[in-house]
Design a protein around this motif. Structure first.
Motif, PDB file in Angstrom:
ATOM      1  N   ASN A  26       0.883  -1.155   0.000  1.00 37.53           N
ATOM      2  CA  ASN A  26       0.000   0.000   0.000  1.00 37.53           C
ATOM      3  C   ASN A  26       0.927   1.213   0.000  1.00 37.53           C
ATOM      4  N   PRO A  27       1.000   1.969  -1.092  1.00 33.18           N
ATOM      5  CA  PRO A  27       1.971   3.052  -1.188  1.00 33.18           C
ATOM      6  C   PRO A  27       1.794   4.160  -0.164  1.00 33.18           C
ATOM      7  N   THR A  28       0.609   4.322   0.390  1.00 32.19           N
ATOM      8  CA  THR A  28       0.417   5.353   1.409  1.00 32.19           C
ATOM      9  C   THR A  28       0.802   4.819   2.780  1.00 32.19           C
ATOM     10  N   ARG A  29       0.929   3.501   2.872  1.00 35.24           N
ATOM     11  CA  ARG A  29       1.254   2.807   4.121  1.00 35.24           C
ATOM     12  C   ARG A  29       0.273   3.164   5.246  1.00 35.24           C
ATOM     13  N   ARG A  30      -0.905   3.574   4.830  1.00 38.36           N
ATOM     14  CA  ARG A  30      -1.949   3.887   5.800  1.00 38.36           C
ATOM     15  C   ARG A  30      -2.946   2.758   5.854  1.00 38.36           C
ATOM     16  N   TYR A  31      -3.587   2.654   6.992  1.00 36.74           N
ATOM     17  CA  TYR A  31      -4.638   1.663   7.162  1.00 36.74           C
ATOM     18  C   TYR A  31      -5.873   2.142   6.404  1.00 36.74           C
ATOM     19  N   ILE A  32      -6.414   1.286   5.579  1.00 37.95           N
ATOM     20  CA  ILE A  32      -7.656   1.591   4.868  1.00 37.95           C
ATOM     21  C   ILE A  32      -8.783   0.910   5.645  1.00 37.95           C
ATOM     22  N   GLU A  33      -9.942   1.517   5.691  1.00 42.87           N
ATOM     23  CA  GLU A  33     -11.057   1.037   6.510  1.00 42.87           C
ATOM     24  C   GLU A  33     -11.325  -0.463   6.358  1.00 42.87           C
ATOM     25  N   GLU A  34     -11.206  -0.987   5.158  1.00 38.95           N
ATOM     26  CA  GLU A  34     -11.509  -2.400   4.925  1.00 38.95           C
ATOM     27  C   GLU A  34     -10.352  -3.327   5.269  1.00 38.95           C
ATOM     28  N   GLY A  35      -9.260  -2.794   5.802  1.00 42.75           N
ATOM     29  CA  GLY A  35      -8.105  -3.615   6.161  1.00 42.75           C
ATOM     30  C   GLY A  35      -6.906  -3.252   5.318  1.00 42.75           C
ATOM     31  N   LYS A  71     -12.403  -6.437  -7.862  1.00 45.97           N
ATOM     32  CA  LYS A  71     -11.151  -5.678  -7.929  1.00 45.97           C
ATOM     33  C   LYS A  71     -11.431  -4.176  -7.904  1.00 45.97           C
ATOM     34  N   ILE A  72     -12.388  -3.735  -8.675  1.00 42.91           N
ATOM     35  CA  ILE A  72     -12.700  -2.302  -8.731  1.00 42.91           C
ATOM     36  C   ILE A  72     -13.222  -1.823  -7.379  1.00 42.91           C
ATOM     37  N   THR A  73     -14.099  -2.586  -6.769  1.00 43.21           N
ATOM     38  CA  THR A  73     -14.651  -2.221  -5.462  1.00 43.21           C
ATOM     39  C   THR A  73     -13.571  -2.231  -4.376  1.00 43.21           C
ATOM     40  N   LYS A  74     -12.736  -3.246  -4.400  1.00 45.29           N
ATOM     41  CA  LYS A  74     -11.691  -3.414  -3.379  1.00 45.29           C
ATOM     42  C   LYS A  74     -10.755  -2.209  -3.306  1.00 45.29           C
ATOM     43  N   TYR A  75     -10.447  -1.607  -4.453  1.00 42.90           N
ATOM     44  CA  TYR A  75      -9.454  -0.529  -4.482  1.00 42.90           C
ATOM     45  C   TYR A  75     -10.048   0.869  -4.564  1.00 42.90           C
ATOM     46  N   LYS A  76     -11.358   0.979  -4.459  1.00 49.18           N
ATOM     47  CA  LYS A  76     -12.012   2.284  -4.556  1.00 49.18           C
ATOM     48  C   LYS A  76     -11.531   3.249  -3.464  1.00 49.18           C
ATOM     49  N   GLU A  77     -11.457   2.774  -2.222  1.00 53.74           N
ATOM     50  CA  GLU A  77     -11.035   3.644  -1.120  1.00 53.74           C
ATOM     51  C   GLU A  77      -9.553   4.020  -1.251  1.00 53.74           C
ATOM     52  N   LEU A  78      -8.728   3.067  -1.664  1.00 47.27           N
ATOM     53  CA  LEU A  78      -7.316   3.366  -1.890  1.00 47.27           C
ATOM     54  C   LEU A  78      -7.176   4.401  -3.008  1.00 47.27           C
ATOM     55  N   LYS A  79      -7.961   4.252  -4.052  1.00 47.81           N
ATOM     56  CA  LYS A  79      -7.944   5.202  -5.173  1.00 47.81           C
ATOM     57  C   LYS A  79      -8.211   6.620  -4.667  1.00 47.81           C
ATOM     58  N   ASN A  80      -9.237   6.780  -3.847  1.00 47.39           N
ATOM     59  CA  ASN A  80      -9.568   8.102  -3.306  1.00 47.39           C
ATOM     60  C   ASN A  80      -8.465   8.618  -2.392  1.00 47.39           C
ATOM     61  N   ASP A  81      -7.900   7.724  -1.580  1.00 49.77           N
ATOM     62  CA  ASP A  81      -6.827   8.108  -0.665  1.00 49.77           C
ATOM     63  C   ASP A  81      -5.596   8.580  -1.438  1.00 49.77           C
TER      64      ASP A  81
END
Length: 147
Positions: A26-35, A71-81
């Motif tokens: 995870n390039p932001t190295r931040r915790y995303i809500e879904e894990g 795949k699209i749903t899984k990375y939606k939050e990372l995309k916004n982040d």
């Protein structure tokens, strides 16, 4: 002894001038809500303020639509982040979905064209089939003669 191609593990991050490629982190190295979300590849073009999240899946069933949606749903939050963190103008999620027998959806070509130096559909299909054969051989205990 020379390493086999499939034993190669790329560096987690590689940078050249204005491009950085992240591999399985995870390039932001931040915790995303879904894990913990770790896409296969993230390509960040700092100069163009653009990024691509690329994730490959080889499902063993024939539900390619479901695999693509996941795949699209899984990375939606990372995309916004990433868009906010890196102040991006553009970011895309590129799901590369190839069934274990090489079956692909017609729209795979459009996703592959979004990748620089994109691979051919045939190359992706052959890689999926070779991976399936390798997995089957390993799981069935196959030993090559003379080994």
């Amino acid at each position: 002894m020379k390493k086999k191609a499939w034993e190669h593990e790329p560096d987690p991050a590689t940078s050249k001038r204005t491009i950085t490629i992240f591999y399985k982190i995870n390039p932001t190295r931040r915790y995303i809500e879904e894990g913990v979300i770790k896409p296969d590849i993230v390509i960040w073009n700092k100069e163009e303020k653009a990024a691509k999240i690329i994730d490959v899946t080889v499902p063993s069933d024939f539900d390619l639509n479901r695999a693509k949606r996941q795949k699209i749903t899984k990375y939606k939050e990372l995309k916004n982040d990433l868009k906010n963190t890196w102040e991006l103008k553009e970011i895309g999620i590129i799901p590369v979905v190839v069934e274990a027998t090489g079956l692909v959806k017609k729209n795979l070509r459009q996703y592959l064209h979004a990748i620089s130096s994109f691979p051919s559909i045939n190359a992706v299909q052959i890689a999926a089939i070779k991976g399936t054969v390798t997995t089957l051989k390993r799981d069935l205990g196959y030993k090559a003669s003379g080994a």
